[in-house]
Scaffold this motif. Structure first.
Motif, PDB file in Angstrom:
ATOM      1  N   PRO A 126      67.042 -37.139 109.076  1.00  0.00           N
ATOM      2  CA  PRO A 126      65.591 -37.452 108.660  1.00  0.00           C
ATOM      3  C   PRO A 126      65.605 -35.730 108.025  1.00  0.00           C
ATOM      4  O   PRO A 126      66.598 -34.979 107.328  1.00  0.00           O
ATOM      5  CB  PRO A 126      64.726 -36.774 109.370  1.00  0.00           C
ATOM      6  CG  PRO A 126      64.615 -36.126 110.474  1.00  0.00           C
ATOM      7  CD  PRO A 126      66.478 -36.754 110.915  1.00  0.00           C
ATOM      8  N   PRO A 127      64.811 -35.786 106.549  1.00  0.00           N
ATOM      9  CA  PRO A 127      65.302 -34.382 106.149  1.00  0.00           C
ATOM     10  C   PRO A 127      64.955 -33.153 106.342  1.00  0.00           C
ATOM     11  O   PRO A 127      62.901 -32.498 106.463  1.00  0.00           O
ATOM     12  CB  PRO A 127      63.937 -35.326 104.811  1.00  0.00           C
ATOM     13  CG  PRO A 127      63.087 -36.080 105.376  1.00  0.00           C
ATOM     14  CD  PRO A 127      63.885 -36.278 106.249  1.00  0.00           C
ATOM     15  N   VAL A 128      64.941 -32.561 107.522  1.00  0.00           N
ATOM     16  CA  VAL A 128      64.823 -31.561 107.783  1.00  0.00           C
ATOM     17  C   VAL A 128      65.672 -30.140 106.704  1.00  0.00           C
ATOM     18  O   VAL A 128      65.962 -28.755 107.670  1.00  0.00           O
ATOM     19  CB  VAL A 128      65.370 -31.648 108.976  1.00  0.00           C
ATOM     20  CG1 VAL A 128      64.329 -32.442 109.611  1.00  0.00           C
ATOM     21  CG2 VAL A 128      66.814 -31.977 109.116  1.00  0.00           C
ATOM     22  N   ASN A 129      66.129 -30.417 105.771  1.00  0.00           N
ATOM     23  CA  ASN A 129      67.019 -29.515 104.879  1.00  0.00           C
ATOM     24  C   ASN A 129      66.095 -27.718 104.977  1.00  0.00           C
ATOM     25  O   ASN A 129      67.133 -26.717 105.439  1.00  0.00           O
ATOM     26  CB  ASN A 129      66.846 -29.917 103.417  1.00  0.00           C
ATOM     27  CG  ASN A 129      67.506 -31.494 103.110  1.00  0.00           C
ATOM     28  OD1 ASN A 129      67.126 -32.250 103.836  1.00  0.00           O
ATOM     29  ND2 ASN A 129      68.472 -31.975 102.577  1.00  0.00           N
ATOM     30  N   ALA A 130      65.193 -27.930 105.179  1.00  0.00           N
ATOM     31  CA  ALA A 130      64.894 -26.687 105.157  1.00  0.00           C
ATOM     32  C   ALA A 130      64.294 -26.082 106.687  1.00  0.00           C
ATOM     33  O   ALA A 130      65.178 -24.570 106.242  1.00  0.00           O
ATOM     34  CB  ALA A 130      62.808 -26.637 104.201  1.00  0.00           C
ATOM     35  N   THR A 131      63.847 -27.245 107.449  1.00  0.00           N
ATOM     36  CA  THR A 131      64.452 -25.825 108.687  1.00  0.00           C
ATOM     37  C   THR A 131      66.442 -25.704 108.838  1.00  0.00           C
ATOM     38  O   THR A 131      66.127 -25.057 109.692  1.00  0.00           O
ATOM     39  CB  THR A 131      63.419 -27.520 109.629  1.00  0.00           C
ATOM     40  OG1 THR A 131      62.421 -27.632 109.729  1.00  0.00           O
ATOM     41  CG2 THR A 131      64.076 -26.708 111.023  1.00  0.00           C
ATOM     42  N   LEU A 132      66.912 -26.818 108.782  1.00  0.00           N
ATOM     43  CA  LEU A 132      68.026 -26.561 109.073  1.00  0.00           C
ATOM     44  C   LEU A 132      68.902 -25.148 108.202  1.00  0.00           C
ATOM     45  O   LEU A 132      68.983 -23.911 108.486  1.00  0.00           O
ATOM     46  CB  LEU A 132      68.638 -27.549 108.336  1.00  0.00           C
ATOM     47  CG  LEU A 132      69.346 -28.949 109.007  1.00  0.00           C
ATOM     48  CD1 LEU A 132      69.620 -30.122 108.225  1.00  0.00           C
ATOM     49  CD2 LEU A 132      69.426 -28.045 110.828  1.00  0.00           C
ATOM     50  N   GLU A 133      68.202 -24.411 106.844  1.00  0.00           N
ATOM     51  CA  GLU A 133      68.410 -23.758 106.141  1.00  0.00           C
ATOM     52  C   GLU A 133      67.609 -22.400 106.684  1.00  0.00           C
ATOM     53  O   GLU A 133      67.969 -20.686 107.245  1.00  0.00           O
ATOM     54  CB  GLU A 133      68.023 -23.390 104.742  1.00  0.00           C
ATOM     55  CG  GLU A 133      68.236 -24.438 103.680  1.00  0.00           C
ATOM     56  CD  GLU A 133      68.032 -24.399 102.479  1.00  0.00           C
ATOM     57  OE1 GLU A 133      67.826 -22.936 101.812  1.00  0.00           O
ATOM     58  OE2 GLU A 133      67.462 -25.932 102.306  1.00  0.00           O
ATOM     59  N   SER A 134      66.759 -22.286 107.627  1.00  0.00           N
ATOM     60  CA  SER A 134      65.786 -21.234 108.591  1.00  0.00           C
ATOM     61  C   SER A 134      66.936 -21.518 109.284  1.00  0.00           C
ATOM     62  O   SER A 134      66.863 -20.197 110.149  1.00  0.00           O
ATOM     63  CB  SER A 134      64.457 -21.868 108.711  1.00  0.00           C
ATOM     64  OG  SER A 134      63.526 -21.900 107.891  1.00  0.00           O
ATOM     65  N   VAL A 135      67.182 -22.345 110.578  1.00  0.00           N
ATOM     66  CA  VAL A 135      67.895 -22.204 111.755  1.00  0.00           C
ATOM     67  C   VAL A 135      68.447 -21.623 110.636  1.00  0.00           C
ATOM     68  O   VAL A 135      69.464 -20.493 111.774  1.00  0.00           O
ATOM     69  CB  VAL A 135      68.271 -23.140 111.726  1.00  0.00           C
ATOM     70  CG1 VAL A 135      69.462 -23.344 113.647  1.00  0.00           C
ATOM     71  CG2 VAL A 135      67.308 -24.070 112.451  1.00  0.00           C
ATOM     72  N   MET A 136      70.427 -21.448 110.057  1.00  0.00           N
ATOM     73  CA  MET A 136      71.089 -20.799 110.031  1.00  0.00           C
ATOM     74  C   MET A 136      71.077 -19.164 109.362  1.00  0.00           C
ATOM     75  O   MET A 136      71.752 -18.841 109.617  1.00  0.00           O
ATOM     76  CB  MET A 136      71.800 -21.468 108.412  1.00  0.00           C
ATOM     77  CG  MET A 136      72.141 -23.303 108.858  1.00  0.00           C
ATOM     78  SD  MET A 136      72.750 -23.597 107.507  1.00  0.00           S
ATOM     79  CE  MET A 136      74.862 -23.335 106.978  1.00  0.00           C
ATOM     80  N   ASP A 137      69.871 -19.132 108.894  1.00  0.00           N
ATOM     81  CA  ASP A 137      69.376 -18.234 108.934  1.00  0.00           C
ATOM     82  C   ASP A 137      69.172 -17.166 109.735  1.00  0.00           C
ATOM     83  O   ASP A 137      68.812 -16.115 109.642  1.00  0.00           O
ATOM     84  CB  ASP A 137      68.325 -17.813 107.723  1.00  0.00           C
ATOM     85  CG  ASP A 137      68.391 -18.258 106.565  1.00  0.00           C
ATOM     86  OD1 ASP A 137      69.874 -18.031 106.189  1.00  0.00           O
ATOM     87  OD2 ASP A 137      68.077 -18.307 105.849  1.00  0.00           O
ATOM     88  N   GLY A 138      68.388 -17.960 111.204  1.00  0.00           N
ATOM     89  CA  GLY A 138      67.616 -17.173 111.473  1.00  0.00           C
ATOM     90  C   GLY A 138      66.078 -17.054 111.998  1.00  0.00           C
ATOM     91  O   GLY A 138      65.870 -15.802 112.240  1.00  0.00           O
ATOM     92  N   SER A 139      65.657 -17.775 110.825  1.00  0.00           N
ATOM     93  CA  SER A 139      64.069 -16.997 110.120  1.00  0.00           C
ATOM     94  C   SER A 139      63.329 -18.026 111.137  1.00  0.00           C
ATOM     95  O   SER A 139      64.041 -18.966 111.885  1.00  0.00           O
ATOM     96  CB  SER A 139      64.012 -17.670 108.959  1.00  0.00           C
ATOM     97  OG  SER A 139      64.783 -17.581 108.609  1.00  0.00           O
ATOM     98  N   ASP A 140      62.219 -17.469 111.158  1.00  0.00           N
ATOM     99  CA  ASP A 140      61.020 -18.953 112.606  1.00  0.00           C
ATOM    100  C   ASP A 140      61.364 -19.936 111.254  1.00  0.00           C
ATOM    101  O   ASP A 140      61.408 -19.999 110.617  1.00  0.00           O
ATOM    102  CB  ASP A 140      60.209 -17.726 112.124  1.00  0.00           C
ATOM    103  CG  ASP A 140      60.136 -17.059 113.236  1.00  0.00           C
ATOM    104  OD1 ASP A 140      60.796 -16.657 113.978  1.00  0.00           O
ATOM    105  OD2 ASP A 140      58.815 -15.811 112.730  1.00  0.00           O
ATOM    106  N   HIS A 141      61.265 -20.597 112.256  1.00  0.00           N
ATOM    107  CA  HIS A 141      60.425 -22.198 111.520  1.00  0.00           C
ATOM    108  C   HIS A 141      59.783 -23.055 112.984  1.00  0.00           C
ATOM    109  O   HIS A 141      59.954 -22.443 114.181  1.00  0.00           O
ATOM    110  CB  HIS A 141      62.237 -22.891 111.260  1.00  0.00           C
ATOM    111  CG  HIS A 141      62.597 -23.517 112.779  1.00  0.00           C
ATOM    112  ND1 HIS A 141      63.306 -22.106 112.871  1.00  0.00           N
ATOM    113  CD2 HIS A 141      62.903 -24.295 113.588  1.00  0.00           C
ATOM    114  CE1 HIS A 141      64.045 -22.837 114.057  1.00  0.00           C
ATOM    115  NE2 HIS A 141      63.490 -24.195 114.191  1.00  0.00           N
TER     116      HIS A 141
END
Length: 151
Positions: A126-141
């Motif tokens: 599914p379109p989780v691109n922004a969440t994957l970027e947050s996970v990669m950065d270690g930022s909150d989501h």
């Protein structure tokens, strides 16, 4: 009543977030002439735990073994036409053995490791691109992303 066979069932799909050198592993699927990307994983069978299913699916799709960690996020994918409802649960995982290779399933098209800046423009289901970027950065989501369906 084949048309109603899956209409009232929720399919549970588990997927793994596997990183290597600050890049995320994604797997490509082909459906007719359409190629799209997913986190590797698949469906949970009756009587199978989420982590067992994820280890099995990763082995089938990529030929490697993994260690399953904590859940990172989850979302629903509900077809607006009512044909499919998938509960997606994504876990942080680590590679624990084997060489990556593409599995034999016909829909599997390829795989690759992608940096954060590449993720935003990809067709991911599914379109989780922004969440994957947050996970990669270690930022909150958010943990539960709601219902997401890519047209």
């Amino acid at each position: 009543m084949i048309s109603n066979l899956f209409r009232d069932e929720v399919r549970v799909r588990v997927s793994g977030i596997i990183m290597r050198d600050d890049a995320l592993l994604l797997i490509a699927h082909r459906k007719k002439d359409d190629i799209y990307w997913l986190l590797p994983g698949g469906g949970v069978r009756h009587g199978e735990s989420l982590s067992e299913a994820l280890r099995r699916e990763i082995k089938e799709e990529l030929g490697v073994t993994i260690t399953v960690g904590t859940p990172a996020f989850m979302c629903d994918s509900i077809d607006p036409l009512g044909k499919r409802h998938i509960l997606n649960i994504s876990f942080i995982c680590s590679h624990s053995g084997g060489e990556y290779r593409i599995g034999r399933e016909r829909r599997l098209h390829g795989f690759g490791f992608f940096r954060r800046q590449e993720i935003s423009g990809m067709k991911i289901h599914p379109p989780v691109n922004a969440t994957l970027e947050s996970v990669m950065d270690g930022s909150d989501h958010d943990f539960y992303l709601g219902s997401l369906w890519l047209k």
